[in-house]
Design a protein around this motif. Sequence first.
Motif, PDB file in Angstrom:
ATOM      1  N   PRO A 283       0.921  -1.215   0.079  1.00  0.00           N
ATOM      2  CA  PRO A 283      -0.039   0.068   0.016  1.00  0.00           C
ATOM      3  C   PRO A 283       0.940   1.336  -0.099  1.00  0.00           C
ATOM      4  N   HIS A 284       2.128   1.293   0.405  1.00  0.00           N
ATOM      5  CA  HIS A 284       3.013   2.625   0.734  1.00  0.00           C
ATOM      6  C   HIS A 284       4.157   2.570  -0.251  1.00  0.00           C
ATOM      7  N   ILE A 285       4.172   3.706  -0.888  1.00  0.00           N
ATOM      8  CA  ILE A 285       5.806   3.934  -1.737  1.00  0.00           C
ATOM      9  C   ILE A 285       6.761   4.227  -0.569  1.00  0.00           C
ATOM     10  N   ILE A 286       6.393   5.102   0.143  1.00  0.00           N
ATOM     11  CA  ILE A 286       7.391   5.745   1.054  1.00  0.00           C
ATOM     12  C   ILE A 286       7.221   4.850   2.507  1.00  0.00           C
ATOM     13  N   VAL A 287       8.338   4.195   2.828  1.00  0.00           N
ATOM     14  CA  VAL A 287       8.531   3.505   3.834  1.00  0.00           C
ATOM     15  C   VAL A 287       9.864   3.614   4.511  1.00  0.00           C
ATOM     16  N   ILE A 364      12.298  11.234  -7.878  1.00  0.00           N
ATOM     17  CA  ILE A 364      12.407  10.389  -8.901  1.00  0.00           C
ATOM     18  C   ILE A 364      12.054   9.111  -8.617  1.00  0.00           C
ATOM     19  N   ALA A 365      12.449   8.462  -7.228  1.00  0.00           N
ATOM     20  CA  ALA A 365      12.072   7.215  -7.022  1.00  0.00           C
ATOM     21  C   ALA A 365      10.686   6.960  -6.585  1.00  0.00           C
ATOM     22  N   TYR A 366      10.086   7.912  -6.004  1.00  0.00           N
ATOM     23  CA  TYR A 366       8.648   8.034  -5.770  1.00  0.00           C
ATOM     24  C   TYR A 366       7.791   7.648  -7.173  1.00  0.00           C
ATOM     25  N   TYR A 367       8.203   8.654  -8.043  1.00  0.00           N
ATOM     26  CA  TYR A 367       7.435   8.390  -9.324  1.00  0.00           C
ATOM     27  C   TYR A 367       7.717   7.405 -10.026  1.00  0.00           C
ATOM     28  N   THR A 369       8.139   4.407  -8.785  1.00  0.00           N
ATOM     29  CA  THR A 369       7.732   3.396  -7.985  1.00  0.00           C
ATOM     30  C   THR A 369       6.098   3.492  -8.425  1.00  0.00           C
ATOM     31  N   ALA A 370       5.522   4.779  -8.232  1.00  0.00           N
ATOM     32  CA  ALA A 370       4.046   4.869  -8.598  1.00  0.00           C
ATOM     33  C   ALA A 370       3.771   4.460 -10.225  1.00  0.00           C
ATOM     34  N   TRP A 371       4.538   4.792 -10.904  1.00  0.00           N
ATOM     35  CA  TRP A 371       4.334   4.398 -12.400  1.00  0.00           C
ATOM     36  C   TRP A 371       4.762   2.817 -12.943  1.00  0.00           C
ATOM     37  N   TRP A 373       7.829   1.478 -12.706  1.00  0.00           N
ATOM     38  CA  TRP A 373       9.108   1.170 -13.299  1.00  0.00           C
ATOM     39  C   TRP A 373       9.981   0.210 -12.428  1.00  0.00           C
ATOM     40  N   VAL A 374       9.625   0.554 -11.140  1.00  0.00           N
ATOM     41  CA  VAL A 374      10.395  -0.528 -10.107  1.00  0.00           C
ATOM     42  C   VAL A 374       9.381  -0.985  -9.120  1.00  0.00           C
ATOM     43  N   SER A 375       9.863  -1.642  -8.160  1.00  0.00           N
ATOM     44  CA  SER A 375       9.296  -2.400  -7.133  1.00  0.00           C
ATOM     45  C   SER A 375       9.111  -1.728  -5.862  1.00  0.00           C
ATOM     46  N   HIS A 376       7.922  -1.928  -5.110  1.00  0.00           N
ATOM     47  CA  HIS A 376       7.648  -1.111  -3.920  1.00  0.00           C
ATOM     48  C   HIS A 376       8.882  -1.847  -2.930  1.00  0.00           C
ATOM     49  N   ILE A 377       9.108  -1.183  -1.879  1.00  0.00           N
ATOM     50  CA  ILE A 377       9.964  -1.417  -0.907  1.00  0.00           C
ATOM     51  C   ILE A 377       9.045  -2.445   0.122  1.00  0.00           C
TER      52      ILE A 377
END
Length: 566
Positions: A283-287, A364-367, A369-371, A373-377
């Motif tokens: 559920p979260h991008i920022i952890v 950069i990392a937030y978007y 992940t949101a788009w 392009w990379v996995s969530h933590i």
Amino acid sequence: MTVLDTIAGFSQKLAGQVHLRSLRDSFIIAIPFLVLAGLFIMVNYVFLDTNGFMRHVLSADTMVQWRGIGERALNGTMNILSIMLAVLVAYSLASKRKFESPIIAAMVSLACFFVLMPVTASVTAATGETVSVTGVVPYAQTNAGGVFLAILCAFLSTSIFLKISSSPALRISLGEEVPPMVQQSFNALSAIMITVAFFSVATFAITSLTHTELFALIQTLVQKPLVHLTTSLPGFITLTTLTNLLFSLGIHPSGIINPVLEPPLLVAMQENMAAFAAGLQPPHIIVLPFRDLYGHMGGTGSTLALLLAILLRSRMSSHKKFARTVIAPGVFNINEPVIFGLPVILNPLMMIPFIFYPQINFIIAYYATAWGWVSHIVAYVPWSVPPLLSGWLGSGGDLRNVVLQIILIGVGVVIYLPFLLAYERSISAKKAQQVIETIATTPPTSPEPEPAIAQPLREGEAHPLDDKTIVLMCNEGMSTSLVAKKMRQYAESIHCTASISATHIGNLEETVQKADLILLSPQLTYMESNVRETAGDRCRVARVNPQHFSNMNGQALIEHAVTLLK
């Protein structure tokens, strides 16, 4: 008084606040359990994934069976995090309040925490039916979901317990023949009973009036708003910008910002881990590890990029030599030598990228992940894990996150480089001006004799530091442990028997009891008056020379210690 003095004074008071210090020290102790939980999440749901690469080696039934090891480990780590904090925070707070038996305060907090738990719980049966049962406390209330309830419970129960315990009228004397632990238990008997009874009555009253369990109230009124604040990009960027600003001013933020930032991000981390384990979208991008994986590569300010910029394009040999010296600890995200040795601290040219470059990384990392392009933590990774490896572990084995880290480091080199070159030009111009002024104003003089070189001690000759205890102190004891090792190596080479070690500020009370000299690392300069006040006349307290610290010059630090302990 300057603005910087005002900020430093306020930060010192905040960092010395006993509740924040107790919270910080408790999270430090809990970190190994979180790391272990992260490793077993990785093993269970990456290596033992029935659809993963191990399906050609092990059968699905075998992998599901072996997951039982990790599930048990998670039950003993991540799933009881709130219980751990209820005990650790209370113990730490009672210790800092000088209570004679802090373990009793910790047990009172634990009892009060379970008093706050609902009498009945809703569980899902094997048939899928939801039923209400008694005598059960779900893991959802003892894992990171109950962190804020545990912290508030520990603070409140310990404060009430210590206040009641201080009353002589409530103490029960059993005579001098009784063992001390038994006497302490009876001294606390009335305070224990009153504190637990108070929590029981208060919890019953609140739940009866609101028709809502206290656990749910805390989650709604405290936990969810704080998690939303810190996991939203604007809130997170605000707090991390303040973190880097404080550090660039010479004020270590770990005791100021981290107690506010880390608990909500830890809750978000646990929710991501639980979702990943259940096969759901995190559920979260920022952890919590998001900060370290993308904005602390090389330490606060992502100074690994700065070291690479120095090695690639610096025009000063001294800077290149310095970068080669400190890049090894920098790979493990220990960058105090860079901050105080280059220096970054109070250096207007270097402060700008130090503060703002990590924020660019976060965006950069937030978007990315949101788009998608990379996995969530999805796995907890400690801050000391080197970049690239941390990206692979934290993402559950996704190489795209590793590529993102490489790109962000490259962005950092490009951002740091113009500021580095401008700083070096300013140094060269200043040196040239100083040479011109020196030639113009200094009359010719005969050359001064070279200073005598200190001779090593002869075998059997006593050294001034023999049998002395010297402790280097910083916020977490990582950078100082490297410096202490250099000091020990030099001491051994001259047959000095001094005991030299490193520790963190949380061990201050214990350290002053045994140390002859406490050397404060540069990042603890703003806490000097607090440390001196605690130490009193029991031991000497002094600052470390920032250049000697940054260069890990063991000889210079030993020689400085000799002058302090003469």
